[in-house]
Design a protein around this motif. Sequence first.
Motif, PDB file in Angstrom:
ATOM      1  N   TRP A 257       0.841  -1.190   0.000  1.00 16.84           N
ATOM      2  CA  TRP A 257       0.000   0.000   0.000  1.00 16.84           C
ATOM      3  C   TRP A 257       0.882   1.247   0.000  1.00 16.84           C
ATOM      4  O   TRP A 257       1.892   1.322   0.698  1.00 16.84           O
ATOM      5  CB  TRP A 257      -0.882   0.034   1.247  1.00 16.84           C
ATOM      6  N   SER A 258       0.477   2.247  -0.763  1.00 15.87           N
ATOM      7  CA  SER A 258       1.226   3.504  -0.802  1.00 15.87           C
ATOM      8  C   SER A 258       0.935   4.314   0.455  1.00 15.87           C
ATOM      9  O   SER A 258      -0.129   4.189   1.071  1.00 15.87           O
ATOM     10  CB  SER A 258       0.844   4.323  -2.032  1.00 15.87           C
ATOM     11  N   HIS A 259       1.883   5.154   0.825  1.00 15.54           N
ATOM     12  CA  HIS A 259       1.616   6.163   1.839  1.00 15.54           C
ATOM     13  C   HIS A 259       0.757   7.246   1.179  1.00 15.54           C
ATOM     14  O   HIS A 259       0.875   7.491  -0.023  1.00 15.54           O
ATOM     15  CB  HIS A 259       2.913   6.782   2.346  1.00 15.54           C
ATOM     16  N   PRO A 260      -0.099   7.921   1.922  1.00 14.76           N
ATOM     17  CA  PRO A 260      -0.901   8.982   1.317  1.00 14.76           C
ATOM     18  C   PRO A 260      -0.023  10.058   0.681  1.00 14.76           C
ATOM     19  O   PRO A 260       0.925  10.543   1.306  1.00 14.76           O
ATOM     20  CB  PRO A 260      -1.670   9.550   2.519  1.00 14.76           C
ATOM     21  N   GLU A 261      -0.304  10.374  -0.558  1.00 17.03           N
ATOM     22  CA  GLU A 261       0.439  11.386  -1.299  1.00 17.03           C
ATOM     23  C   GLU A 261      -0.560  12.294  -2.021  1.00 17.03           C
ATOM     24  O   GLU A 261      -1.644  11.857  -2.402  1.00 17.03           O
ATOM     25  CB  GLU A 261       1.358  10.731  -2.344  1.00 17.03           C
ATOM     26  N   PRO A 262      -0.221  13.565  -2.212  1.00 18.17           N
ATOM     27  CA  PRO A 262      -1.123  14.459  -2.959  1.00 18.17           C
ATOM     28  C   PRO A 262      -1.331  13.944  -4.384  1.00 18.17           C
ATOM     29  O   PRO A 262      -0.378  13.508  -5.035  1.00 18.17           O
ATOM     30  CB  PRO A 262      -0.373  15.794  -2.973  1.00 18.17           C
ATOM     31  N   VAL A 263      -2.563  14.001  -4.850  1.00 20.32           N
ATOM     32  CA  VAL A 263      -2.839  13.619  -6.234  1.00 20.32           C
ATOM     33  C   VAL A 263      -3.023  14.851  -7.110  1.00 20.32           C
ATOM     34  O   VAL A 263      -3.122  14.742  -8.330  1.00 20.32           O
ATOM     35  CB  VAL A 263      -4.100  12.723  -6.326  1.00 20.32           C
ATOM     36  N   LEU A 264      -3.072  16.002  -6.473  1.00 20.76           N
ATOM     37  CA  LEU A 264      -3.247  17.259  -7.208  1.00 20.76           C
ATOM     38  C   LEU A 264      -2.580  18.375  -6.413  1.00 20.76           C
ATOM     39  O   LEU A 264      -2.759  18.470  -5.191  1.00 20.76           O
ATOM     40  CB  LEU A 264      -4.739  17.567  -7.388  1.00 20.76           C
ATOM     41  N   THR A 265      -1.807  19.200  -7.089  1.00 22.97           N
ATOM     42  CA  THR A 265      -1.201  20.376  -6.462  1.00 22.97           C
ATOM     43  C   THR A 265      -1.426  21.578  -7.362  1.00 22.97           C
ATOM     44  O   THR A 265      -1.174  21.508  -8.572  1.00 22.97           O
ATOM     45  CB  THR A 265       0.312  20.172  -6.243  1.00 22.97           C
ATOM     46  N   ALA A 266      -1.921  22.644  -6.790  1.00 21.86           N
ATOM     47  CA  ALA A 266      -2.181  23.857  -7.573  1.00 21.86           C
ATOM     48  C   ALA A 266      -1.824  25.078  -6.734  1.00 21.86           C
ATOM     49  O   ALA A 266      -1.878  25.039  -5.497  1.00 21.86           O
ATOM     50  CB  ALA A 266      -3.647  23.922  -7.997  1.00 21.86           C
ATOM     51  N   TYR A 267      -1.482  26.163  -7.393  1.00 21.13           N
ATOM     52  CA  TYR A 267      -1.068  27.380  -6.704  1.00 21.13           C
ATOM     53  C   TYR A 267      -1.892  28.572  -7.190  1.00 21.13           C
ATOM     54  O   TYR A 267      -2.354  28.602  -8.334  1.00 21.13           O
ATOM     55  CB  TYR A 267       0.428  27.656  -6.959  1.00 21.13           C
ATOM     56  N   HIS A 268      -2.056  29.535  -6.296  1.00 19.44           N
ATOM     57  CA  HIS A 268      -2.769  30.761  -6.656  1.00 19.44           C
ATOM     58  C   HIS A 268      -2.050  31.928  -6.000  1.00 19.44           C
ATOM     59  O   HIS A 268      -1.894  31.968  -4.777  1.00 19.44           O
ATOM     60  CB  HIS A 268      -4.224  30.702  -6.176  1.00 19.44           C
ATOM     61  N   ASP A 269      -1.578  32.845  -6.799  1.00 23.14           N
ATOM     62  CA  ASP A 269      -0.857  33.998  -6.269  1.00 23.14           C
ATOM     63  C   ASP A 269      -1.703  34.726  -5.235  1.00 23.14           C
ATOM     64  O   ASP A 269      -2.876  35.045  -5.479  1.00 23.14           O
ATOM     65  CB  ASP A 269      -0.488  34.969  -7.396  1.00 23.14           C
ATOM     66  N   GLY A 270      -1.110  34.973  -4.091  1.00 21.94           N
ATOM     67  CA  GLY A 270      -1.828  35.657  -3.028  1.00 21.94           C
ATOM     68  C   GLY A 270      -2.623  34.740  -2.129  1.00 21.94           C
ATOM     69  O   GLY A 270      -3.233  35.181  -1.146  1.00 21.94           O
ATOM     70  N   GLY A 271      -2.639  33.448  -2.442  1.00 18.22           N
ATOM     71  CA  GLY A 271      -3.346  32.474  -1.604  1.00 18.22           C
ATOM     72  C   GLY A 271      -4.720  32.129  -2.127  1.00 18.22           C
ATOM     73  O   GLY A 271      -5.259  32.789  -3.022  1.00 18.22           O
ATOM     74  N   TRP A 272      -5.277  31.095  -1.531  1.00 19.00           N
ATOM     75  CA  TRP A 272      -6.567  30.582  -1.979  1.00 19.00           C
ATOM     76  C   TRP A 272      -7.694  31.188  -1.147  1.00 19.00           C
ATOM     77  O   TRP A 272      -8.124  30.636  -0.150  1.00 19.00           O
ATOM     78  CB  TRP A 272      -6.592  29.056  -1.895  1.00 19.00           C
ATOM     79  N   SER A 273      -8.182  32.330  -1.570  1.00 15.09           N
ATOM     80  CA  SER A 273      -9.319  32.965  -0.906  1.00 15.09           C
ATOM     81  C   SER A 273     -10.605  32.206  -1.238  1.00 15.09           C
ATOM     82  O   SER A 273     -10.632  31.346  -2.134  1.00 15.09           O
ATOM     83  CB  SER A 273      -9.464  34.409  -1.384  1.00 15.09           C
ATOM     84  N   PHE A 274     -11.658  32.538  -0.523  1.00 12.47           N
ATOM     85  CA  PHE A 274     -12.963  31.931  -0.807  1.00 12.47           C
ATOM     86  C   PHE A 274     -13.358  32.165  -2.260  1.00 12.47           C
ATOM     87  O   PHE A 274     -13.839  31.265  -2.948  1.00 12.47           O
ATOM     88  CB  PHE A 274     -14.017  32.526   0.129  1.00 12.47           C
ATOM     89  N   GLU A 275     -13.118  33.396  -2.732  1.00  8.77           N
ATOM     90  CA  GLU A 275     -13.491  33.738  -4.105  1.00  8.77           C
ATOM     91  C   GLU A 275     -12.684  32.930  -5.120  1.00  8.77           C
ATOM     92  O   GLU A 275     -13.224  32.435  -6.122  1.00  8.77           O
ATOM     93  CB  GLU A 275     -13.286  35.233  -4.347  1.00  8.77           C
ATOM     94  N   ALA A 276     -11.369  32.771  -4.858  1.00  6.46           N
ATOM     95  CA  ALA A 276     -10.517  32.015  -5.773  1.00  6.46           C
ATOM     96  C   ALA A 276     -10.926  30.546  -5.808  1.00  6.46           C
ATOM     97  O   ALA A 276     -10.976  29.917  -6.875  1.00  6.46           O
ATOM     98  CB  ALA A 276      -9.047  32.148  -5.357  1.00  6.46           C
ATOM     99  N   LEU A 277     -11.216  30.011  -4.625  1.00  2.74           N
ATOM    100  CA  LEU A 277     -11.652  28.615  -4.564  1.00  2.74           C
ATOM    101  C   LEU A 277     -12.987  28.429  -5.286  1.00  2.74           C
ATOM    102  O   LEU A 277     -13.178  27.447  -6.011  1.00  2.74           O
ATOM    103  CB  LEU A 277     -11.780  28.161  -3.109  1.00  2.74           C
ATOM    104  N   SER A 278     -13.908  29.356  -5.068  1.00  2.30           N
ATOM    105  CA  SER A 278     -15.221  29.258  -5.722  1.00  2.30           C
ATOM    106  C   SER A 278     -15.083  29.250  -7.233  1.00  2.30           C
ATOM    107  O   SER A 278     -15.808  28.548  -7.941  1.00  2.30           O
ATOM    108  CB  SER A 278     -16.118  30.420  -5.282  1.00  2.30           C
ATOM    109  N   ALA A 279     -14.135  30.028  -7.725  1.00  3.06           N
ATOM    110  CA  ALA A 279     -13.963  30.143  -9.169  1.00  3.06           C
ATOM    111  C   ALA A 279     -13.182  28.995  -9.773  1.00  3.06           C
ATOM    112  O   ALA A 279     -13.466  28.547 -10.893  1.00  3.06           O
ATOM    113  CB  ALA A 279     -13.271  31.476  -9.488  1.00  3.06           C
ATOM    114  N   GLU A 280     -12.191  28.493  -9.059  1.00  2.38           N
ATOM    115  CA  GLU A 280     -11.247  27.556  -9.668  1.00  2.38           C
ATOM    116  C   GLU A 280     -11.298  26.123  -9.135  1.00  2.38           C
ATOM    117  O   GLU A 280     -10.899  25.189  -9.837  1.00  2.38           O
ATOM    118  CB  GLU A 280      -9.815  28.090  -9.500  1.00  2.38           C
ATOM    119  N   PHE A 281     -11.759  25.942  -7.892  1.00  5.82           N
ATOM    120  CA  PHE A 281     -11.682  24.611  -7.296  1.00  5.82           C
ATOM    121  C   PHE A 281     -12.467  23.549  -8.072  1.00  5.82           C
ATOM    122  O   PHE A 281     -11.956  22.445  -8.308  1.00  5.82           O
ATOM    123  CB  PHE A 281     -12.149  24.650  -5.836  1.00  5.82           C
ATOM    124  N   PRO A 282     -13.712  23.833  -8.490  1.00  5.04           N
ATOM    125  CA  PRO A 282     -14.450  22.793  -9.226  1.00  5.04           C
ATOM    126  C   PRO A 282     -13.694  22.290 -10.454  1.00  5.04           C
ATOM    127  O   PRO A 282     -13.674  21.082 -10.734  1.00  5.04           O
ATOM    128  CB  PRO A 282     -15.756  23.495  -9.610  1.00  5.04           C
TER     129      PRO A 282
END
Length: 305
Positions: A257-282
Amino acid sequence: MELEGKVAVVTGSGRGLGLAYAQELARRGAAVVVNDVDAEAAAAAVASIEGAGGRAVAVVAPVGPTETAAQLVQTAVDAFGGLDILVTNAGVLRDTVLWKMSDDDFDTVIGIHLRGTFTCVREAAIWMREHGVAGRIICIGSPTGQRGNFGQTNYAAAKAGIVGMVRTWALELKRANITVNAVIPVAATAMTATVPYFAAAVEADEKGEPMPAFFRHDLGFGTSDDVAGLVAYLATDAAAGVSGQAIGVGGDRVQLWSHPEPVLTAYHDGGWSFEALSAEFPGLVDGQLQSVGETFPPLPDDLQR
């Protein structure tokens, strides 16, 4: 006799998987401390090992309390002169859905599986370190702890916690040359015997007949003896380089069994605000969300009950 001269403690070894582990370790030459809460089962387990030419004694006590852990280690030392191998297998089930699970249902399972593993490993590690023993610690996990399972909040939490502790202990005990691994068994047990999907396999096992190839190969589902070989191997000097691993075994299959590892990594300049997540997370997670639970293929027509 790969384990000749070694001493093992196996918790919850009066019957089922634990008994298979104890018998296989003894078959490979280890002296075994059998543990169970059922005195008759423990005595029968000892008799089966001695009847096959092995050495064993019993400790009848529930795991969880520190006093039991201390008794198990001291019994190994008094009866056989030391301790080299610990297998933490003891456990119970109190299955029910979240909204019906009582405090006692939760605490009982956590107390035996998680606390019982902790107290026994702590006691064994203290003794092994103090006496310079390059020990082998093998903790029993479950697919439920890796993937989750309906109606098993308590059991999933305990088994996932065990794997987390194993990874931590592998780091902490490395300098002492003590290995710590988790075995994830898939086998005919009292739990799987109640699942209709496995009925044909369990029925074959109870009759002493070979399980259908679909179960053994396609599902990696087998007998207790199919798991015991891995436990014994991890207890040997040959497995000195294996530590901190979660290894699945059942039927004709072995899995790392693998150790848990990220399957997705993404970056957003200035951090992930609620607005940024709402727009891009889906869009980011579309097709990436991870599954929960296990999904089995349809049973072949000839195996349906």
